[in-house]
Design an enzyme around this catalytic site. Structure first.
Site, PDB file in Angstrom:
ATOM      1  N   GLY B  41       0.838  -1.191   0.000  1.00  0.00           N
ATOM      2  CA  GLY B  41       0.000   0.000   0.000  1.00  0.00           C
ATOM      3  C   GLY B  41       0.874   1.243   0.000  1.00  0.00           C
ATOM      4  N   LEU B  44      -1.159   7.487   1.982  1.00  0.00           N
ATOM      5  CA  LEU B  44      -0.383   8.349   2.871  1.00  0.00           C
ATOM      6  C   LEU B  44       0.479   7.551   3.833  1.00  0.00           C
ATOM      7  CD1 LEU B  44      -2.751  11.252   3.862  1.00  0.00           C
ATOM      8  CD2 LEU B  44      -0.681  11.329   2.484  1.00  0.00           C
ATOM      9  N   GLY B  46       1.503   4.239   3.663  1.00  0.00           N
ATOM     10  CA  GLY B  46       2.519   3.419   3.015  1.00  0.00           C
ATOM     11  C   GLY B  46       3.579   4.230   2.294  1.00  0.00           C
ATOM     12  N   HIS B 267     -20.278   9.223   7.888  1.00  0.00           N
ATOM     13  CA  HIS B 267     -20.016  10.644   7.693  1.00  0.00           C
ATOM     14  C   HIS B 267     -21.331  11.369   7.427  1.00  0.00           C
ATOM     15  CE1 HIS B 267     -18.345  14.348   6.240  1.00  0.00           C
ATOM     16  NE2 HIS B 267     -17.133  13.942   6.537  1.00  0.00           N
ATOM     17  N   SER B 285     -17.114  17.508   1.998  1.00  0.00           N
ATOM     18  CA  SER B 285     -16.245  17.625   3.167  1.00  0.00           C
ATOM     19  C   SER B 285     -16.936  18.218   4.388  1.00  0.00           C
ATOM     20  CB  SER B 285     -15.047  18.500   2.826  1.00  0.00           C
ATOM     21  OG  SER B 285     -14.365  18.854   4.006  1.00  0.00           O
ATOM     22  N   ARG B 338     -18.884  13.784  14.035  1.00  0.00           N
ATOM     23  CA  ARG B 338     -19.594  13.132  12.941  1.00  0.00           C
ATOM     24  C   ARG B 338     -20.692  12.187  13.384  1.00  0.00           C
ATOM     25  NH1 ARG B 338     -14.285  12.114   9.189  1.00  0.00           N
ATOM     26  NH2 ARG B 338     -14.184  14.298   8.637  1.00  0.00           N
ATOM     27  N   GLU B 433      -4.970   3.656   8.028  1.00  0.00           N
ATOM     28  CA  GLU B 433      -6.344   3.261   8.339  1.00  0.00           C
ATOM     29  C   GLU B 433      -6.459   1.755   8.593  1.00  0.00           C
ATOM     30  OE1 GLU B 433      -9.267   5.008   5.713  1.00  0.00           O
ATOM     31  OE2 GLU B 433     -10.849   3.709   6.477  1.00  0.00           O
ATOM     32  N   LEU B 449      -5.555  11.723   8.147  1.00  0.00           N
ATOM     33  CA  LEU B 449      -4.361  12.111   7.413  1.00  0.00           C
ATOM     34  C   LEU B 449      -3.216  12.271   8.396  1.00  0.00           C
ATOM     35  CD1 LEU B 449      -5.944  14.715   4.963  1.00  0.00           C
ATOM     36  CD2 LEU B 449      -5.584  12.284   4.630  1.00  0.00           C
TER      37      LEU B 449
HETATM   38  C1  FAD Z   1     -13.817  11.061   0.515  1.00  0.00           C
HETATM   39  C2  FAD Z   1     -12.924  11.040   1.707  1.00  0.00           C
HETATM   40  C3  FAD Z   1     -12.492  12.215   2.303  1.00  0.00           C
HETATM   41  C4  FAD Z   1     -11.641  12.194   3.395  1.00  0.00           C
HETATM   42  N1  FAD Z   1     -11.257  13.369   3.951  1.00  0.00           N
HETATM   43  C5  FAD Z   1     -10.402  13.347   4.994  1.00  0.00           C
HETATM   44  C6  FAD Z   1      -9.927  14.572   5.551  1.00  0.00           C
HETATM   45  O1  FAD Z   1     -10.288  15.675   5.125  1.00  0.00           O
HETATM   46  N2  FAD Z   1      -9.056  14.508   6.590  1.00  0.00           N
HETATM   47  C7  FAD Z   1      -8.628  13.314   7.094  1.00  0.00           C
HETATM   48  O2  FAD Z   1      -7.822  13.327   8.008  1.00  0.00           O
HETATM   49  N3  FAD Z   1      -9.060  12.144   6.563  1.00  0.00           N
HETATM   50  C8  FAD Z   1      -9.929  12.128   5.535  1.00  0.00           C
HETATM   51  N4  FAD Z   1     -10.363  10.932   5.012  1.00  0.00           N
HETATM   52  C9  FAD Z   1      -9.818   9.671   5.508  1.00  0.00           C
HETATM   53  C10 FAD Z   1      -8.436   9.433   4.929  1.00  0.00           C
HETATM   54  O3  FAD Z   1      -8.398   9.875   3.597  1.00  0.00           O
HETATM   55  C11 FAD Z   1      -8.012   7.980   4.929  1.00  0.00           C
HETATM   56  O4  FAD Z   1      -8.295   7.392   6.146  1.00  0.00           O
HETATM   57  C12 FAD Z   1      -6.531   7.840   4.700  1.00  0.00           C
HETATM   58  O5  FAD Z   1      -6.152   8.564   3.559  1.00  0.00           O
HETATM   59  C13 FAD Z   1      -6.105   6.408   4.573  1.00  0.00           C
HETATM   60  O6  FAD Z   1      -4.749   6.344   4.183  1.00  0.00           O
HETATM   61  P1  FAD Z   1      -4.001   4.966   4.099  1.00  0.00           P
HETATM   62  O7  FAD Z   1      -2.624   5.269   3.648  1.00  0.00           O
HETATM   63  O8  FAD Z   1      -4.145   4.236   5.360  1.00  0.00           O
HETATM   64  O9  FAD Z   1      -4.774   4.113   3.018  1.00  0.00           O
HETATM   65  P2  FAD Z   1      -5.167   4.394   1.477  1.00  0.00           P
HETATM   66  O10 FAD Z   1      -4.903   5.756   1.047  1.00  0.00           O
HETATM   67  O11 FAD Z   1      -6.522   3.830   1.310  1.00  0.00           O
HETATM   68  O12 FAD Z   1      -4.150   3.516   0.676  1.00  0.00           O
HETATM   69  C14 FAD Z   1      -4.259   2.139   0.598  1.00  0.00           C
HETATM   70  C15 FAD Z   1      -3.131   1.645  -0.257  1.00  0.00           C
HETATM   71  O13 FAD Z   1      -3.098   0.230  -0.172  1.00  0.00           O
HETATM   72  C16 FAD Z   1      -3.068  -0.333  -1.453  1.00  0.00           C
HETATM   73  N5  FAD Z   1      -3.697  -1.641  -1.340  1.00  0.00           N
HETATM   74  C17 FAD Z   1      -4.878  -1.961  -0.763  1.00  0.00           C
HETATM   75  N6  FAD Z   1      -5.059  -3.284  -0.790  1.00  0.00           N
HETATM   76  C18 FAD Z   1      -3.977  -3.807  -1.383  1.00  0.00           C
HETATM   77  C19 FAD Z   1      -3.577  -5.118  -1.697  1.00  0.00           C
HETATM   78  N7  FAD Z   1      -4.311  -6.179  -1.379  1.00  0.00           N
HETATM   79  N8  FAD Z   1      -2.395  -5.285  -2.341  1.00  0.00           N
HETATM   80  C20 FAD Z   1      -1.603  -4.234  -2.658  1.00  0.00           C
HETATM   81  N9  FAD Z   1      -1.934  -2.973  -2.366  1.00  0.00           N
HETATM   82  C21 FAD Z   1      -3.108  -2.779  -1.739  1.00  0.00           C
HETATM   83  C22 FAD Z   1      -3.728   0.649  -2.352  1.00  0.00           C
HETATM   84  O14 FAD Z   1      -3.275   0.467  -3.663  1.00  0.00           O
HETATM   85  C23 FAD Z   1      -3.257   1.963  -1.740  1.00  0.00           C
HETATM   86  O15 FAD Z   1      -1.983   2.275  -2.230  1.00  0.00           O
HETATM   87  C24 FAD Z   1     -11.224  10.958   3.921  1.00  0.00           C
HETATM   88  C25 FAD Z   1     -11.660   9.769   3.342  1.00  0.00           C
HETATM   89  C26 FAD Z   1     -12.546   9.809   2.275  1.00  0.00           C
HETATM   90  C27 FAD Z   1     -13.119   8.539   1.770  1.00  0.00           C
END
Ligand code: FAD
Ligand code: SF4
Ligand code: FES
Lengths: 253, 646
Positions: B41, B44, B46, B267, B285, B338, B433, B449
């Protein structure tokens, strides 16, 4: 407000099983699509129909479905991202189409974006361009306080305008030369408009442009087709800045 | 139980992290070069981790399923990121951010973790600015802030309505720099399908190359899973289409415990569902609640007319409008957290005051702030969100109020990790997450984030050294080992099995059914009867799926339908575990609302005596009931009180 229903549509779509396959158009019909559905939802429905007919569903790229990830990339009725302004394919809604219409769907066509399957293309070339220098060389930690460098409001706004590029490739697909100048220029402006990014600005422009040339993207002849189809309104004034940056970089060599 | 040692350091709260950093082991530069780390992943969490680890000198292999790391779901985050900078001089501090996060999470998270998060929040902003993230600024050139739900100070940094995009691009640039330097091998369009455990330690993964369909093996000294959340178990959610719980689920099936699965966030401000052709929901948002006022008509008959389209919102006078959040929660008003805002919207709609044709929407009105501040100001703040709204609904929100309704958005639950972010499997880490760690039963806006980047930039790069220091003599992992052999075989067999069902219905048919069950019984309010029923119904749909699903195309080619089938197959299991967890937790807290546990005036009632714990589920095998373990939460600094936003 109930959405109007499009009772019948003809979908003429590019089918190509893999990079080696020659590819061809096939036409399918589809019924009862709500005008409030998105274009990709229409394709989902068509795909589920194809599966039930024992056919291979149409492969297309998508993920966020809200215009921000830059994954979706369809050439619809002769336009990158289809017949609406300032949107990506996933933001296109069926209310833009007429009952009985034949909708033609193709992948991005550019030598640097080879087709992987059906409507999915390989945009690794964009990755390579950014890897060539589309960054500010800082490590994690050991950086100054965020407010230690004030940045004029206008500069940040301009940087942000350029930083809004989603890397979709519509600019390349829309350009008769398959040039990636708008994409490169957006990154050069995003970083170059900020004091942090000035340090490496010349080097950055030079490396990214030479990588772009190396990867077979065409030159820019100012047709402005890119700007018209860019879903994020990236302006070609950024190309002018890139040219300046690039020239001074060459002159100082 | 020793396996559940959360490893929270001793000592005063404010010193825990610095003490821990001095106590943990460090790997020498020469040895780092010998060590390999897999990062699954590149959102943010990873991307920031992979880049930082590579900078330190480790050999990193990173994976994502999209064609570029820049497309991870993090890109979609809109509103902002929190930090305790106190740039507004409104008496913010690390301690206040800590308290807000603990309280916002309804006292179901660890003090030590949350304090650390607040502590490193300021470094994140510095880091991002240095990378060239164009955060919004004041005319004087200094950084601007906005307010978010659940806080009385203004501590949210933002880049228009595209904060996630800009933060991810920052991390992506850092990642690209390391790819160019040769210290990261990036595998795009690769999906992890299993984690490989040798002698009790994580030693690698099995992936499917999504273009060629090839199943591949990758070995390492440690594996970091940063695969995001599992909100898509509800079919309709604000998550990206490919967001999934499968990577975390494979870890669970290999022995990593799964915590608080029932804690998901709904949300309050999403574009409502329309019709039955919809594939996902779009978030508007939370920052909009800064300038938008939420209301429905006071009179049911008026609402009825709205639903029939006989009148519009403009026909309703000021006196006839019920600003129910301002009425019920005078001190926080439209900025309540929320979960509170979501339930209040549902309550009004269930009571018959909903304003769209389906009766499942409330108004979010900008008229008042446009009058106060001018259209230009509102446009500068939210222009792209307004455009997005108009493209989807065909309604201009500058002229008419937005219609909004709650939708599934985020998963607080996830893989259990200790203070070092290590799971119950040595050498297997979970960040972003995907883990359960910092948000308790409810996450505050702009804190995901913050957590993803805290984990990736500033926590994991230190803590992973503590484990790897004892791995320096371990040679490169041999991917010919029988454990890899077996894992690859299992993955291949599952794909063959899916293809060979040759049933009569596409994946979506089952997926939508699952989503409906989840929304009806494991959604915004839950009770024992419904949850028991959900478990039974999920089992039935799962059985039907494994008998009757139909997948066409080829296994050895790009096949998005096959990818989806695998993810949905895991969602059945995740959904079931969520229902079990929700059933166990007979209290209302944060995003988890049990009808059986409410106060006299209908607010959520927590039960600290019986439920001040993190649930930790252990896989016991296919078809067997999982075992529940409990990590008791200890509060040394905070006094538990019922949350009140009145
Ligand atoms: C519409 C929306 C708005 C948001 N707004 C906000 C905000 O304003 N402020 C805030 O703090 N948070 C916000 N959030 C929450 C926040 O965006 C996420 O919780 C956060 O970005 C998650 O980051 P992450 O790196 O954990 O996962 P993700 O960004 O989901 O990345 C997951 C990664 O894992 C990879 N992956 C998944 N499964 C596999 C697999 N089996 N094999 C290989 N790769 C895989 C994907 O390719 C991706 O690269 C929002 C969420 C949404 C849905
Ligand atoms: S410049 Fe515009 S069209 Fe080109 S990649 Fe960026 S967003 Fe897409
Ligand atoms: S699917 Fe993300 S921009 Fe279209």
């Amino acid at each position: 407000m109930a959405d109007k229903i499009l009772k019948k549509l003809n979908i003429k779509v590019w089918r190509q099983n893999n990079a080696a396959d020659k590819g061809r158009f096939e036409t399918y019909t589809i019924d009862n699509i709500s005008g409030g559905s998105s274009f990709l939802e229409m394709l989902d429905i068509l795909n589920n129909k194809l599966i039930l007919e024992d056919k291979d569903p149409i492969a297309f790229d998508h993920d966020c479905r809200e215009g921000i990830c830059g994954t979706c990339s369809l050439f619809i009725n002769g336009r990158a991202h289809g017949p609406d302004e300032d949107i990506t394919t996933c933001q296109l809604h069926m209310r833009k189409f007429k009952e009985g219409e034949t909708i033609t769907i193709e992948p991005w066509r550019a030598a640097s974006f080879p087709v992987i399957k059906d409507l999915v293309v390989d945009r690794t070339a964009f990755e390579k361009i950014l890897q060539a220098g589309g960054f500010i060389s800082v490590r994690t930690g050991g950086v100054p306080d965020a407010n230690s460098i004030p940045i004029p409001y206008e500069d940040v706004e301009e940087s942000m305008d350029a930083a809004s590029c989603i890397g979709c490739g519509a600019c390349v697909a829309a350009c008769k030369n398959s040039s990636a100048m708008l994409f490169v220029a957006a990154k050069v402006s995003h970083l170059g408009k900020l004091p942090q990014g000035r340090v490496e600005a010349k080097q950055r422009a030079r490396s990214m442009v030479s990588k772009m040339d190396e990867l077979g993207f065409g030159g820019c002849t100012n047709t402005r087709a890119c700007e018209v189809e860019c879903p994020k309104n990236i302006s070609i004034t950024h190309i002018a800045r890139l040219n300046r940056e690039y020239l001074t970089a060459r002159l100082s060599e | 139980m020793s396996i559940l040692d959360s490893k929270i350091p001793q000592g005063p709260l404010a010193e825990k992290w610095s003490r821990h950093k001095t106590a943990i082991k460090v790997v020498s530069p020469a040895n780092k070069r010998k060590l390999e780390i897999i990062v699954v992943g590149t959102g943010l969490g990873g991307a920031s981790a992979a880049a930082s680890l590579a900078e330190l000198g480790y050999n990193v292999k990173a994976f994502c399923y999209q064609d570029s790391p820049r497309r991870a779901h993090s890109i979609a985050a809109q509103g902002g990121i929190n930090a305790a900078k106190n740039y507004q001089n409104d008496n913010d501090s690390v301690y206040r951010l800590f308290i807000d996060t603990i309280k916002g999470g309804d006292y179901r998270s660890r003090e030590g973790n949350v304090y650390r998060l607040a502590e490193v929040s300021n470094n994140i902003i510095d880091q991002c600015v240095a990378q060239g993230v164009p955060f919004g600024r004041e005319y004087g050139g200094l950084l601007a802030n906005r307010s978010f739900g659940g806080a009385l100070v203004s501590r949210t940094f933002y880049a228009r309505g595209q904060t996630g995009q800009q933060l991810l691009l920052g991390a992506y640039h850092a990642l690209n720099r390391q790819i160019a330097a040769g210290s990261i091998e990036m595998y795009t369009r690769h999906e992890m399908l299993d984690v490989v455990i040798i002698d009790g330690k994580a030693r690698g993964i099995i992936t499917r190359d999504l273009v060629s369909g090839k199943i591949k093996r990758f070995g390492a000294h440690a594996v970091v899973v940063a695969s995001g959340g599992y909100g898509n178990v509800f079919f309709l959610s604000t998550n990206a289409m490919g967001s999934n719980g499968s990577a975390a689920w494979q870890c669970y099936k290999k022995g990593a415990w799964f915590s608080n699965p029932c804690f998901v966030q709904i949300h309050p401000t999403c574009i409502p569902v329309h019709g039955d052709q919809q594939s996902k929901l779009t978030l508007m948002s939370e920052s909009l609640r800064n300038d938008g006022r939420v209301w429905v008509p006071k009179d049911k008959a008026v609402a009825e007319k709205l639903r029939k389209g006989e009148i519009g919102p403009g026909d309703i006078s000021e006196e006839e409008r019920d600003f129910y959040l301002e009425r019920r929660y005078p001190s926080y008003g439209n900025l309540v957290p929320r979960d509170v805002a979501s339930r209040a919207a549902k309550e009004r709609c269930d009571a018959g005051y909903g304003v769209n044709a389906e009766g499942k929407a409330v108004y979010l009105d900008f008229k008042y702030s446009i009058e106060r501040l001018g259209k230009n100001v509102i446009e500068a703040r939210y222009g792209n969100l307004f455009q997005m709204y108009e493209k989807i609904t065909d309604v201009d929100p500058y002229k008419e109020p937005m219609m909004i309704y709650p939708a599934i958005h985020y998963s607080m639950g996830g893989t259990w990790v200790d203070y070092n972010l290590m799971t119950t499997i040595p050498g297997l880490y979970s960040i972003g997450e995907a883990n359960f760690s910092d948000h308790g039963a409810n996450r505050l806006g702009a804190s995901a984030l913050m957590q993803g980047l805290a984990d990736g930039y500033f926590v994991l790069p230190y803590t992973i050294g503590d484990y790897l220091a004892s791995e320096i003599m371990v040679p490169k992992t041999d991917t010919k080992a029988p454990e890899f052999e077996a894992a690859e075989k299992a993955v291949t067999q599952r794909i063959e099995k899916l293809f060979n069902i040759k049933g009569t219905k596409p994946v979506d048919y089952f997926y939508k059914k699952l989503g409906q069950i989840m929304w009806d019984y494991v959604g915004m309010s839950r009770n024992a009867e419904g949850l028991t029923k959900a478990i039974k119904l999920i089992k039935e749909v799962r059985e039907e799926f494994w008998k009757d699903v139909k997948i066409t195309g080829e296994p050895n080619n790009l096949n998005p339908e096959l990818e989806k089938a695998g993810r949905v197959a895991d969602f059945f299991d995740i959904g079931e575990l969520m229902a079990r967890d929700a059933l166990d937790r007979n209290e209302s807290c944060g995003g988890h609302f049990r009808d059986e546990s409410v106060t006299d005036d209908g607010e959520a009632k927590r039960d600290d005596e019986n439920f001040t714990y993190v649930s930790c589920w252990e896989w016991k095998g296919e078809g067997l009931e999982p075992a529940l373990h409990k990590e008791e939460l200890v509060f040394e600094n905070v006094k538990l009180t019922q949350r009140s936003y009145k």
